[in-house]
Write an enzyme that holds these catalytic residues in place. Structure first.
Site, PDB file in Angstrom:
ATOM      1  N   GLU A  49     -75.257  -3.206   4.012  1.00 36.92           N
ATOM      2  CA  GLU A  49     -76.481  -2.403   4.094  1.00 36.92           C
ATOM      3  C   GLU A  49     -76.210  -0.904   3.969  1.00 36.92           C
ATOM      4  O   GLU A  49     -77.041  -0.153   3.476  1.00 36.92           O
ATOM      5  CB  GLU A  49     -77.238  -2.694   5.386  1.00 36.92           C
ATOM      6  CG  GLU A  49     -77.906  -4.063   5.423  1.00 36.92           C
ATOM      7  CD  GLU A  49     -76.983  -5.173   5.915  1.00 36.92           C
ATOM      8  OE1 GLU A  49     -75.772  -4.925   6.093  1.00 36.92           O
ATOM      9  OE2 GLU A  49     -77.479  -6.305   6.121  1.00 36.92           O
ATOM     10  N   PHE A 111     -83.253 -12.585  19.472  1.00 34.72           N
ATOM     11  CA  PHE A 111     -82.164 -12.706  18.509  1.00 34.72           C
ATOM     12  C   PHE A 111     -82.366 -11.704  17.370  1.00 34.72           C
ATOM     13  O   PHE A 111     -83.434 -11.625  16.789  1.00 34.72           O
ATOM     14  CB  PHE A 111     -82.102 -14.142  17.953  1.00 34.72           C
ATOM     15  CG  PHE A 111     -81.041 -14.300  16.900  1.00 34.72           C
ATOM     16  CD1 PHE A 111     -79.692 -14.124  17.214  1.00 34.72           C
ATOM     17  CD2 PHE A 111     -81.384 -14.593  15.597  1.00 34.72           C
ATOM     18  CE1 PHE A 111     -78.709 -14.249  16.239  1.00 34.72           C
ATOM     19  CE2 PHE A 111     -80.396 -14.731  14.614  1.00 34.72           C
ATOM     20  CZ  PHE A 111     -79.060 -14.550  14.944  1.00 34.72           C
ATOM     21  N   GLN A 112     -81.332 -10.946  17.079  1.00 37.76           N
ATOM     22  CA  GLN A 112     -81.349  -9.920  16.037  1.00 37.76           C
ATOM     23  C   GLN A 112     -82.465  -8.894  16.231  1.00 37.76           C
ATOM     24  O   GLN A 112     -83.040  -8.398  15.265  1.00 37.76           O
ATOM     25  CB  GLN A 112     -81.410 -10.556  14.640  1.00 37.76           C
ATOM     26  CG  GLN A 112     -80.130 -11.350  14.366  1.00 37.76           C
ATOM     27  CD  GLN A 112     -79.903 -11.648  12.915  1.00 37.76           C
ATOM     28  OE1 GLN A 112     -80.841 -11.820  12.148  1.00 37.76           O
ATOM     29  NE2 GLN A 112     -78.635 -11.733  12.525  1.00 37.76           N
ATOM     30  N   LYS A 161     -91.845  -9.309  11.826  1.00 38.55           N
ATOM     31  CA  LYS A 161     -92.006 -10.486  10.973  1.00 38.55           C
ATOM     32  C   LYS A 161     -93.455 -11.000  10.949  1.00 38.55           C
ATOM     33  O   LYS A 161     -93.976 -11.350   9.899  1.00 38.55           O
ATOM     34  CB  LYS A 161     -91.070 -11.596  11.461  1.00 38.55           C
ATOM     35  CG  LYS A 161     -91.011 -12.760  10.510  1.00 38.55           C
ATOM     36  CD  LYS A 161     -89.873 -13.695  10.795  1.00 38.55           C
ATOM     37  CE  LYS A 161     -89.938 -14.828   9.772  1.00 38.55           C
ATOM     38  NZ  LYS A 161     -88.758 -15.666   9.774  1.00 38.55           N
ATOM     39  N   MET A 475     -57.167  14.929   3.360  1.00 37.40           N
ATOM     40  CA  MET A 475     -57.697  16.134   3.993  1.00 37.40           C
ATOM     41  C   MET A 475     -57.252  16.232   5.450  1.00 37.40           C
ATOM     42  O   MET A 475     -56.945  17.326   5.938  1.00 37.40           O
ATOM     43  CB  MET A 475     -59.222  16.151   3.891  1.00 37.40           C
ATOM     44  CG  MET A 475     -59.850  17.422   4.411  1.00 37.40           C
ATOM     45  SD  MET A 475     -59.199  18.874   3.589  1.00 37.40           S
ATOM     46  CE  MET A 475     -60.381  19.073   2.260  1.00 37.40           C
TER      47      MET A 475
HETATM   48  C1  LIG Z   1     -66.619   7.773   7.866  1.00 39.81           C
HETATM   49  C2  LIG Z   1     -65.632   8.857   8.045  1.00 39.81           C
HETATM   50  N1  LIG Z   1     -64.584   8.693   8.868  1.00 39.81           N
HETATM   51  C3  LIG Z   1     -63.676   9.691   9.020  1.00 39.81           C
HETATM   52  C4  LIG Z   1     -63.831  10.884   8.369  1.00 39.81           C
HETATM   53  C5  LIG Z   1     -62.812  11.996   8.572  1.00 39.81           C
HETATM   54  N2  LIG Z   1     -62.158  12.312   7.292  1.00 39.81           N
HETATM   55  C6  LIG Z   1     -62.525  13.349   6.522  1.00 39.81           C
HETATM   56  S1  LIG Z   1     -61.660  13.458   5.099  1.00 39.81           S
HETATM   57  C7  LIG Z   1     -60.729  12.126   5.510  1.00 39.81           C
HETATM   58  C8  LIG Z   1     -59.649  11.628   4.602  1.00 39.81           C
HETATM   59  C9  LIG Z   1     -60.167  11.039   3.345  1.00 39.81           C
HETATM   60  O1  LIG Z   1     -59.117  10.392   2.694  1.00 39.81           O
HETATM   61  P1  LIG Z   1     -59.236   9.992   1.196  1.00 39.81           P
HETATM   62  O2  LIG Z   1     -60.497   9.283   0.938  1.00 39.81           O
HETATM   63  O3  LIG Z   1     -57.990   9.305   0.754  1.00 39.81           O
HETATM   64  O4  LIG Z   1     -59.411  11.397   0.466  1.00 39.81           O
HETATM   65  P2  LIG Z   1     -58.323  12.547   0.193  1.00 39.81           P
HETATM   66  O5  LIG Z   1     -58.580  13.605   1.210  1.00 39.81           O
HETATM   67  O6  LIG Z   1     -56.977  11.962   0.305  1.00 39.81           O
HETATM   68  O7  LIG Z   1     -58.665  13.010  -1.175  1.00 39.81           O
HETATM   69  C10 LIG Z   1     -61.105  11.623   6.761  1.00 39.81           C
HETATM   70  C11 LIG Z   1     -60.461  10.487   7.433  1.00 39.81           C
HETATM   71  C12 LIG Z   1     -64.966  11.017   7.543  1.00 39.81           C
HETATM   72  N3  LIG Z   1     -65.241  12.148   6.881  1.00 39.81           N
HETATM   73  N4  LIG Z   1     -65.840  10.007   7.378  1.00 39.81           N
END
Ligand SMILES: Cc1ncc(C[n+]2csc(CCOP(=O)(O)OP(=O)(O)O)c2C)c(N)n1
Ligand SMILES: [Mg+2]
Lengths: 567, 161
Positions: A49, A111-112, A161, A475
């Site tokens: 979803e 439920f749900q 529903k 990052m």
């Molecule tokens: C749902 C979610 N969980 C955690 C984060 C924290 N976060 C920001 S950037 C990042 C790393 C992203 O890694 P990747 O997709 O490999 O991208 P890269 O920076 O390596 O290009 C994380 C864990 C986030 N932004 N969103």
């Protein structure tokens, strides 16, 4: 004419000219799905979803229309929350229909059952629980109107529903709703003040944001900048609202903004900020943001004004109509900037640009992620729609892909939702089947909604994934490198699937590039195939995004990376 | 900037969850509601909410614009700087203990407090006034031994619109 609730829902969707729904069925929405079975409205069956909401959101960002999704009660509904919060932070118009247990059971922990209107109250523009079939048609009409009017946003409609099964008289001509539209009022006094400030300004700057794209005001903003030769910077959400290849464009400002954009903001004496909300990622420390400037802020939402940055002149109004007024006013009053002063200012910016250009160290042996993006821009001439995931991939896209048109850069700005890019790309591609749609992805993010590859495969939605695979949550690793002495705590992602095999397992095409020499050919090949394609670029693992403003610092203080990239 | 109590008058559509939205909007953004009064107006579909919140002008302006964003909010007015009348009401129960009986009866007379229930054991008084008057009444009631008390939020009405 007497109709059942589920029939009225579909009739109303037709009234609202909805041509596509992203959804996932379940017990509470069986009646609705039974109607969809016979309907000419297209339904895309996603695999989660969250994917449905991001797809509807991507569709909305690319078209400017309202995106629609439909899910069941309980877990179906709670799975939409991240998607809704993402749309809410970026003011994206979507309507999310959730199934609900019958009204008689609400509050019983049936439920749900989940209190989805309670859960989403803080992350929707508005939401409704439809308590009787009589109020269904008007509620749906109101939901669409609220989603798209004023400052847009997500609206959730919870459908018990029994309300879907109940019957009532349906006549679209008699449905009346409240009007939430803001009516444009011209503000000649404020225009005079802008003229006054602009006339005294030696170093004017325009800052453009998401509100310019949402308000369809890119043409007006571009006209002002070009006519009066005012340089332009923008927020992440503003990319594309001013041509990224125009010499007046300074690139993005803020935490990963260009050196020259951040210097220009810090030194300008007049700042016209349009459709921005001065997020902390943009301003750095508030106390040092644009301290030399008189700021004029134009925004449709009064709550965006004086929230973070206190401005000299707030103008509340639609960005398009207000900029139109401004264009007219400046022309009528023959505003002509002093060309020598303007020259000096442009020279100053050119000097900054020359001192620290936006660049990276090329490498013959290993693929640089920035190079992949530059090459993508080169071979497509920028004429594609790009979605991104979150992290370094997103920032490099913002820096190195120069967006010329609004609605062509589609990214989760406010919430920064990993897993956004792939389902959003699916939504975009459904809206524009003939357009090339590319998700620039990270290896971490793509795994958050990887299941949507099955959706792309099932309907042959030919999105292209450019995976910048660095084997890291890049990052976060960058922050650990810079601020935590390289203690890479749980950011190594080397344990990952073979993405090419994974693509093939889903029934789409997988390609891989491991050397710089393969980048262009891989991109060309991937873009030429009329199927979903995942291109796995094995990029240098420990690249950082520069410039970088340390959190809590002034944006004029930037880390610039290795000295060799500075002239 | 100076912090003070602001009286905010809000007209809203009388929807089931409108109060939850208002409380959630303020609570979620870290603003505190000091007192609150809600009821329908002469039109059943429209309710008036009067609330007070302590803050400087910037905070209060932010509260106002956050509230204005809500779909069910019709109007928001800060009554602090316009001429308006203010009232609060308290209901108090005092036990008629032998040693306090006379004292209580005297105080009720002198202060013209309104007795709404009276029996052998206790009295319930209804007192209205502005904040200062209520605070004064409370100070006078204190030595008489308050057993239970309910205080409403503040209501306010502008003198002319
Ligand atoms: C749902 C979610 N969980 C955690 C984060 C924290 N976060 C920001 S950037 C990042 C790393 C992203 O890694 P990747 O997709 O490999 O991208 P890269 O920076 O390596 O290009 C994380 C864990 C986030 N932004 N969103
Ligand atoms: Mg990565």
């Amino acid at each position: 004419m007497k109709l059942k609730g589920s029939q009225i829902l579909l009739k109303m969707l037709e009234e609202e000219k909805v041509d596509i729904i992203f959804g996932y069925p379940g017990g509470s929405v069986l009646d609705i799905y039974d109607q969809l079975y016979k309907s000419k409205i297209k339904h895309i069956l996603v695999r989660h979803e969250q994917g449905a909401v991001h797809a509807a959101d991507g569709y909305a960002r690319a078209t400017g229309k309202v995106g629609v999704c439909l899910v069941t009660s309980g877990p179906g509904a709670t799975n939409t929350v991240t998607g809704i919060a993402t749309a809410n932070m970026d003011s994206i118009p979507i309507v999310v229909f959730t199934g609900q247990v019958p009204t008689g059971l609400i509050g019983n922990d049936a439920f749900q059952e989940s209190d989805i209107t309670g859960i989403t109250r803080p992350c929707t523009k508005h939401n409704f629980l439809v308590r009787s079939v009589e109020e269904l048609a008007s509620t749906i009409k109101e939901a669409f109107h609220i989603a798209r009017s004023g400052r847009p946003g997500p609206v959730l409609v919870d459908l018990p529903k029994n309300v879907m099964a109940a019957e009532t008289e349906y006549d679209p001509a008699t449905i009346k709703i409240r009007n939430y539209d803001v009516f444009h009022k011209s503000a000649p006094k404020k225009m005079a003040q802008v003229l006054e400030m602009l006339s005294h300004a030696k170093k004017p700057l325009i800052m453009t944001g998401g509100g310019v794209i949402l308000g369809k005001a890119a043409a007006e903003l571009t006209a002002i900048a070009r006519k009066y030769q005012i340089p332009v910077t923008g927020t992440l959400m503003g990319l594309g609202s001013f041509p990224g290849t125009d010499p007046l464009w300074l690139g993005m400002l803020g935490m990963h903004g260009t050196f020259y954009a951040n210097m220009a903001v810090s030194h300008c004496d007049f700042l016209l900020a349009v459709g921005v909300r001065f997020d902390d990622r943009v301003t750095g420390t508030i106390e040092t943001f644009a301290t030399n400037a008189q700021i004029v802020q134009i925004d449709i939402d009064p709550s965006s004004i004086n929230r973070n940055v206190v401005v000299e002149l707030p103008i509340i109004g639609e960005t398009k109509a207000t900029l139109k007024d401004l264009i007219k006013f400046l022309a009528e009053h023959n505003y002509t900037p002093s060309s020598s002063e303007r020259k000096e200012w442009m020279q100053q910016i050119a000097d900054w640009r020359e001192k620290v250009p936006l660049t990276y160290c090329q490498n013959e042996k290993i693929i640089k992620p920035q190079y992949v993006i530059e090459t993508l821009h080169k071979i497509t001439k920028g004429d594609i729609i790009v979605t991104t995931e979150v992290g370094q991939n997103q920032m490099w896209t913002a820096q190195f892909f120069h967006f010329d048109k609004p609605n062509s850069f589609i990214s989760s700005g406010g919430l920064g939702t990993m897993g956004y890019g792939l389902p959003a790309a699916i939504g975009v591609k459904c809206a524009f089947p003939d357009k090339q749609v590319v998700d620039i992805a990270g290896d971490g993010s793509i795994q958050m909604n990887i299941q949507e590859l099955a959706t792309a495969a099932q309907y042959n939605i030919a999105v292209k994934i450019v995976l910048l695979n660095n084997g890291f949550l890049g990052m976060v690793r960058q922050w650990q490198e810079l601020f935590y002495e390289k203690r890479y705590s749980f950011t190594d992602m080397t344990y990952a699937p073979d993405f090419v095999k994974l693509a093939e397992a889903y029934g789409i095409v997988g390609l891989r590039a491991t050397k710089p020499q393969e980048v262009e050919s891989t991109l060309r090949q991937g873009l030429s195939i009329d199927k979903p394609v995942l291109m796995d670029f094995q990029v240098s693992r420990e690249e950082c995004v520069y410039p970088m403003v340390r959190p809590g610092e002034s944006i004029s203080e930037m880390e610039l990376g290795t000295r060799e990239m500075i002239n | 900037m100076e912090k003070k109590e602001h009286i905010i008058s809000i007209l809203v559509y009388n929807k089931p969850d409108v109060l939850a939205r208002i409380a959630g909007t303020l609570g979620g953004k870290g603003y505190n509601i000091e007192s609150l009064c809600v009821n329908t107006t002469t039109q059943y579909e429209i309710s008036k909410i009067v609330m007070t919140s302590i803050g400087n002008q910037t905070t209060i302006s932010r509260i106002e614009s956050q509230l204005q964003r809500l779909v069910d909010v019709i109007s928001v007015d800060d009554l602090t700087n316009v001429e308006s009348v203010h009232r609060e009401m308290i209901l108090v129960r005092l036990n008629l203990a032998e040693d306090k009986k006379e004292q209580i009866k005297k105080a009720v007379d002198v202060n013209h407090w309104k007795v709404i229930v009276s029996n052998d054991n206790y009295v319930i008084l209804e007192i209205t006034g502005d904040k200062a008057q209520i605070d004064l009444a409370l100070a006078r009631l204190e030595p008489l031994g308050i057993v239970d008390i309910t205080r409403t939020g503040l209501v306010a009405l502008e003198l002319k619109s």
